[in-house]
Write a protein that holds these residues in place. Sequence first.
Motif, PDB file in Angstrom:
ATOM      1  N   ALA A 271       0.830  -1.199   0.000  1.00  0.00           N
ATOM      2  CA  ALA A 271       0.000   0.000   0.000  1.00  0.00           C
ATOM      3  C   ALA A 271       0.866   1.250   0.000  1.00  0.00           C
ATOM      4  O   ALA A 271       0.588   2.224  -0.717  1.00  0.00           O
ATOM      5  CB  ALA A 271      -0.926   0.002   1.214  1.00  0.00           C
ATOM      6  N   ILE A 315      -4.925   3.626  -5.453  1.00  0.00           N
ATOM      7  CA  ILE A 315      -5.060   2.438  -4.616  1.00  0.00           C
ATOM      8  C   ILE A 315      -6.478   1.884  -4.621  1.00  0.00           C
ATOM      9  O   ILE A 315      -6.694   0.674  -4.511  1.00  0.00           O
ATOM     10  CB  ILE A 315      -4.586   2.729  -3.176  1.00  0.00           C
ATOM     11  CG1 ILE A 315      -4.281   1.416  -2.457  1.00  0.00           C
ATOM     12  CG2 ILE A 315      -5.618   3.559  -2.406  1.00  0.00           C
ATOM     13  CD1 ILE A 315      -3.427   1.570  -1.231  1.00  0.00           C
ATOM     14  N   ASN A 319      -7.683  -1.785  -5.590  1.00  0.00           N
ATOM     15  CA  ASN A 319      -8.502  -2.598  -4.679  1.00  0.00           C
ATOM     16  C   ASN A 319      -9.772  -3.116  -5.353  1.00  0.00           C
ATOM     17  O   ASN A 319     -10.253  -4.199  -5.023  1.00  0.00           O
ATOM     18  CB  ASN A 319      -8.855  -1.790  -3.426  1.00  0.00           C
ATOM     19  CG  ASN A 319      -7.760  -1.838  -2.378  1.00  0.00           C
ATOM     20  OD1 ASN A 319      -6.881  -2.688  -2.438  1.00  0.00           O
ATOM     21  ND2 ASN A 319      -7.804  -0.926  -1.430  1.00  0.00           N
ATOM     22  N   LEU A 330      -5.509  -3.714  -0.424  1.00  0.00           N
ATOM     23  CA  LEU A 330      -4.368  -2.958   0.072  1.00  0.00           C
ATOM     24  C   LEU A 330      -4.814  -1.966   1.150  1.00  0.00           C
ATOM     25  O   LEU A 330      -5.881  -1.370   1.062  1.00  0.00           O
ATOM     26  CB  LEU A 330      -3.699  -2.187  -1.061  1.00  0.00           C
ATOM     27  CG  LEU A 330      -2.995  -3.007  -2.137  1.00  0.00           C
ATOM     28  CD1 LEU A 330      -2.369  -2.080  -3.179  1.00  0.00           C
ATOM     29  CD2 LEU A 330      -1.936  -3.923  -1.530  1.00  0.00           C
ATOM     30  N   GLY A 331      -3.935  -1.767   2.114  1.00  0.00           N
ATOM     31  CA  GLY A 331      -4.221  -0.828   3.195  1.00  0.00           C
ATOM     32  C   GLY A 331      -4.311  -1.582   4.504  1.00  0.00           C
ATOM     33  O   GLY A 331      -4.062  -2.780   4.600  1.00  0.00           O
TER      34      GLY A 331
END
Length: 332
Positions: A271, A315, A319, A330-331
């Motif tokens: 991420a 992002i 995702n 992600l994250g």
Amino acid sequence: MPLEILRNDITKMKVDAIVNAANTALKMGGGVCGAIFQAAGSKELQKACDQIGGCKTGGAVITDGFNLKAKYIIHTAGPIWQGGGHQEEDFLKASYRNSLELAKEQQCESIAFPLISTGIYGYPREEALQIAISTISSFLLKNDMLVYLVVFDKESFVISDKLFSSVHQYIDEHYVEEVENLFSRNRSLQIVEPPLWESEVFKENILESQATLDDLLNQLDEPFSEHLLRLIDEKGMTDVETYKRANIDRRLFSKIRNGADYNPKKKTVLAFAVALSLNIDETNELLNTAGFTLSHSSKFDVIIEFFIKQGIYNIHEINEALFAFDQPLLGS
């Protein structure tokens, strides 16, 4: 993570507020609206809605959650799709934005949305998803809140055919399933040798290894947190800008900044690589500081590699693709 896409029943979400895709009259309807009324207690909820009187298209009003796990229900009337020439996009953006602002006024820390207007109102799912993601992510750039975009089934979630096809083709070309260990499958072929620790070579080398251990420890690379913070400075980015773009919670970033020995998850490292727009070599370098690397035996890794090589560093778009292929997001 601040924005997460998940498959669930929105009426069962344990959050401060869930969002009802309502009609302007605030009457019990079908689909998500009907499910929310039934789960909350239709009589009590309808009475509360009648006291409010109605909700204009793109607006948002709030009631108690009654029998739900959520404290509040935020009702927003999304637009009816009429071909796209009647301000549908503006109204749909307003539905998300006004719902988020109302949740903020009520000091909500978490909120769950359905894909508004994609049911009987007929808004194209792909376009509705992009509006939802962009509006929510814009809000999160300036505010701290946990936002869930909840879909009931896989058919409710649609990314563009072009993107799906491109990612699917890249997976087909690069994904390699792990090969089973031939030793375990063909025990008849194994060659029996003395244990390693009984070999003369091992005995001779162990003393030399001990002598050089201190030197090796002194040559360790910089840890993940130190490497990350250096990259942030080199990219001329602020901490807030970085963790927002990485879909990372502020409290987690604080742990990373204040803990030199922090051990992140792989999806967290990636991420940050996306947030910092790192190329493949830079991404692997950052991964190595946390003990990871990109592998073609992981569909998750192959998808990330696809986006990095394409120079796509949004992002939330990444995702969306990860979710479509049943991979972790992600994250954190």
